[in-house]
Motif scaffolding. Sequence first.
Motif, PDB file in Angstrom:
ATOM      1  N   UNK A 265       1.525  19.147  -0.294  1.00 26.37           N
ATOM      2  CA  UNK A 265       1.571  18.535   1.044  1.00 26.37           C
ATOM      3  C   UNK A 265       0.725  17.261   1.087  1.00 26.37           C
ATOM      4  N   UNK A 266      -0.513  17.374   0.514  1.00 29.13           N
ATOM      5  CA  UNK A 266      -1.424  16.209   0.519  1.00 29.13           C
ATOM      6  C   UNK A 266      -0.824  15.031  -0.258  1.00 29.13           C
ATOM      7  N   UNK A 267      -0.205  15.352  -1.386  1.00 26.42           N
ATOM      8  CA  UNK A 267       0.382  14.299  -2.209  1.00 26.42           C
ATOM      9  C   UNK A 267       1.555  13.619  -1.474  1.00 26.42           C
ATOM     10  N   UNK A 268       2.387  14.451  -0.778  1.00 21.62           N
ATOM     11  CA  UNK A 268       3.518  13.906  -0.004  1.00 21.62           C
ATOM     12  C   UNK A 268       2.991  13.006   1.102  1.00 21.62           C
ATOM     13  N   UNK A 269       1.901  13.438   1.728  1.00 17.24           N
ATOM     14  CA  UNK A 269       1.304  12.655   2.821  1.00 17.24           C
ATOM     15  C   UNK A 269       0.807  11.304   2.308  1.00 17.24           C
ATOM     16  N   UNK A 270       0.114  11.338   1.141  1.00 18.04           N
ATOM     17  CA  UNK A 270      -0.385  10.083   0.533  1.00 18.04           C
ATOM     18  C   UNK A 270       0.777   9.163   0.163  1.00 18.04           C
ATOM     19  N   UNK A 271       1.837   9.738  -0.377  1.00 17.26           N
ATOM     20  CA  UNK A 271       2.998   8.938  -0.777  1.00 17.26           C
ATOM     21  C   UNK A 271       3.650   8.290   0.430  1.00 17.26           C
ATOM     22  N   UNK A 272       3.706   9.048   1.547  1.00 20.70           N
ATOM     23  CA  UNK A 272       4.310   8.527   2.766  1.00 20.70           C
ATOM     24  C   UNK A 272       3.502   7.347   3.320  1.00 20.70           C
ATOM     25  N   UNK A 273       2.162   7.497   3.259  1.00 16.14           N
ATOM     26  CA  UNK A 273       1.287   6.389   3.713  1.00 16.14           C
ATOM     27  C   UNK A 273       1.536   5.142   2.870  1.00 16.14           C
ATOM     28  N   UNK A 274       1.583   5.343   1.526  1.00 14.09           N
ATOM     29  CA  UNK A 274       1.817   4.218   0.604  1.00 14.09           C
ATOM     30  C   UNK A 274       3.179   3.593   0.857  1.00 14.09           C
ATOM     31  N   UNK A 275       4.206   4.458   1.140  1.00 14.20           N
ATOM     32  CA  UNK A 275       5.560   3.951   1.355  1.00 14.20           C
ATOM     33  C   UNK A 275       5.632   3.134   2.642  1.00 14.20           C
ATOM     34  N   UNK A 276       4.938   3.584   3.704  1.00 14.53           N
ATOM     35  CA  UNK A 276       4.870   2.800   4.942  1.00 14.53           C
ATOM     36  C   UNK A 276       4.219   1.432   4.695  1.00 14.53           C
ATOM     37  N   UNK A 277       3.167   1.450   3.830  1.00 18.21           N
ATOM     38  CA  UNK A 277       2.474   0.188   3.514  1.00 18.21           C
ATOM     39  C   UNK A 277       3.418  -0.767   2.776  1.00 18.21           C
ATOM     40  N   UNK A 278       4.170  -0.196   1.802  1.00 20.18           N
ATOM     41  CA  UNK A 278       5.148  -1.001   1.054  1.00 20.18           C
ATOM     42  C   UNK A 278       6.192  -1.564   2.020  1.00 20.18           C
ATOM     43  N   UNK A 279       6.669  -0.693   2.945  1.00 18.88           N
ATOM     44  CA  UNK A 279       7.673  -1.120   3.916  1.00 18.88           C
ATOM     45  C   UNK A 279       7.155  -2.285   4.755  1.00 18.88           C
ATOM     46  N   UNK A 280       5.859  -2.214   5.182  1.00 13.17           N
ATOM     47  CA  UNK A 280       5.265  -3.275   6.009  1.00 13.17           C
ATOM     48  C   UNK A 280       5.235  -4.603   5.254  1.00 13.17           C
ATOM     49  N   UNK A 281       4.889  -4.525   3.964  1.00 12.81           N
ATOM     50  CA  UNK A 281       4.800  -5.750   3.165  1.00 12.81           C
ATOM     51  C   UNK A 281       6.193  -6.344   2.929  1.00 12.81           C
ATOM     52  N   UNK A 282       7.201  -5.472   2.703  1.00 12.42           N
ATOM     53  CA  UNK A 282       8.575  -5.961   2.525  1.00 12.42           C
ATOM     54  C   UNK A 282       9.057  -6.633   3.809  1.00 12.42           C
ATOM     55  N   UNK A 283       8.702  -6.007   4.939  1.00 14.28           N
ATOM     56  CA  UNK A 283       9.097  -6.557   6.237  1.00 14.28           C
ATOM     57  C   UNK A 283       8.448  -7.929   6.446  1.00 14.28           C
ATOM     58  N   UNK A 284       7.136  -8.020   6.065  1.00 18.20           N
ATOM     59  CA  UNK A 284       6.419  -9.301   6.213  1.00 18.20           C
ATOM     60  C   UNK A 284       7.012 -10.361   5.294  1.00 18.20           C
ATOM     61  N   UNK A 285       7.360  -9.950   4.063  1.00 23.01           N
ATOM     62  CA  UNK A 285       7.956 -10.875   3.099  1.00 23.01           C
ATOM     63  C   UNK A 285       9.297 -11.392   3.620  1.00 23.01           C
TER      64      UNK A 285
END
Length: 550
Positions: A265-285
């Motif tokens: 569960x913790x690993x999935x949560x960390x991955x989701x946070x990282x994926x949201x961060x990646x999504x934000x950067x792609x959106x900004x790009x």
Amino acid sequence: MLTALSIKNYALIDDLQANFKGGFTIITGETGAGKSILLGALSLILGKRADLSSLKDDSQKCVIEAVFDIARYNLKSVFDQEDLDFEEQTIIRREILPSGKSRAFVNDTPVTLSSLQILGERLIDIHSQHQTLKMTDDEFQFQVIDALAGVEQELLDYSAHLKSYKQFKKELKKLSDFQAEANKEHEYNSFLLQELIEAKLVDGELESLEEEYETLDNIEAIKEKIVASHQLLNDEQIGALSILTEVKASFSKIASFSANYKELYNRIDSSLIELYDIFSEIEASEDALEADPNRLEQVNNRLQLLQNLLKKHLATDITELIQIQNSLEDKVSVTENLDKNIKKLQDQIAAETAVLDSLGKQIHEKRQAIIPDLKLQLEAYLQELGMPNAQFNITLTLDEGYFENGKDVLQFLFSANKGGSFKALNKAASGGELSRIMLAIKAVLSKYMQLPTIMFDEIDTGVSGEVSNKMGGIMKQMSKNMQVFAITHLPQVAAKGDSHLKVYKEDVNQITTSNLIELSGEDRVVEIAQMLGGLELSSSALAHAKQLLN
């Protein structure tokens, strides 16, 4: 003065020990007895180069040691100059090893031959046939005049300024030659430098521009992929964010059942946070991406300029181009400052020239002032020595050039006979006359120069009778101010000595050796009688010898 001499294993000498007194010392002996060996040993003490053939026994080392009493001779500055300890009783030792190597010591401190020669020149003046010939050299003649003129300090100052003058002249020539060459390149170097200055080089700029160019040149393809990635992440049905959010929700319900589920569960949560961060950067790009043809053209032109400069200067990167620019700045700056530097050197040369001219004039005037007195003294001594018509014509001309010892050109001319023309010494005087002239010069110098010891090696060669008596008298007179040695074959000279040494050879076990003995009393009478009449002594020779001694 020289107080003791020890010679071991040198030429015909096995082991010789001698002590010397002040005043006038006579050295006699038959031809070949070893008088020249004594001088050779002393010459080694004074810095002459050693010769392995000098060893009597080539399996043993040769040792020559001399003791000098120099308390009264103001030589401390010479010792300081050569970085040596000053001792009033100074011992100089020279060793020649069987290997051929030579060592020299002053008061047990190792010294070079150069230092030994400098010190030796202030301790003993050995007058030989070679030095009589040296008398005809300008350098020696200047030494005579300068001793009387007392220009030692002026010559030291002159020498220091001459050194600076020559250095400035050398630098000026180097700079002038460089200027001639630099002027040819100056215009081209200035053009290259200006080109680099206008380029406004920045270290690391090339890599940054290349990256920006790639982005601008491929902006549509980049935008297409970013938009596609944005959709894949954010799609409500199949988007990665939606799917991973559902997975997280599922595991939140079972995380409490085991540590393993909790960790997943913790690993999935960390991955989701990282994926949201990646999504934000792609959106900004995606928002930042915008086609800019003008900027693309600017970057392309800048890259082209830099590439052309790299190729032109054979450089690998901007850092190297900046180094080339700095080097060009130095060259152009040096060239532009050459006139200023040349003018500075010319001013320095002019200043040194003025000082040299002033010192040269002072030296000339002092030299000129003593010439009449020198001439009178030399001619008076030569009259005593049987040359009543001897005359000197000494002229000194102030020249435009700068010589090592001033600005003077010296002519030291001589005439031995009445009505004779004046000529250079080596053309106007015979060997016997040259010896008498040299004695006269040494007699004059002894009044002005402080030298502990002088040794005359058969200076009386070629003279006899009353002249030899006068020569002996002059040497005796000189010995009142200094220690004088005379190696002689003339009884008239030998009889005037305060002490008398005899060099002789003897054969011991079929080996010939040279020895030295001090003569006194009857032994001295016999030696002088034999000098007068040969080995077979006659009563008249003995009587004459006693008369000379008395």
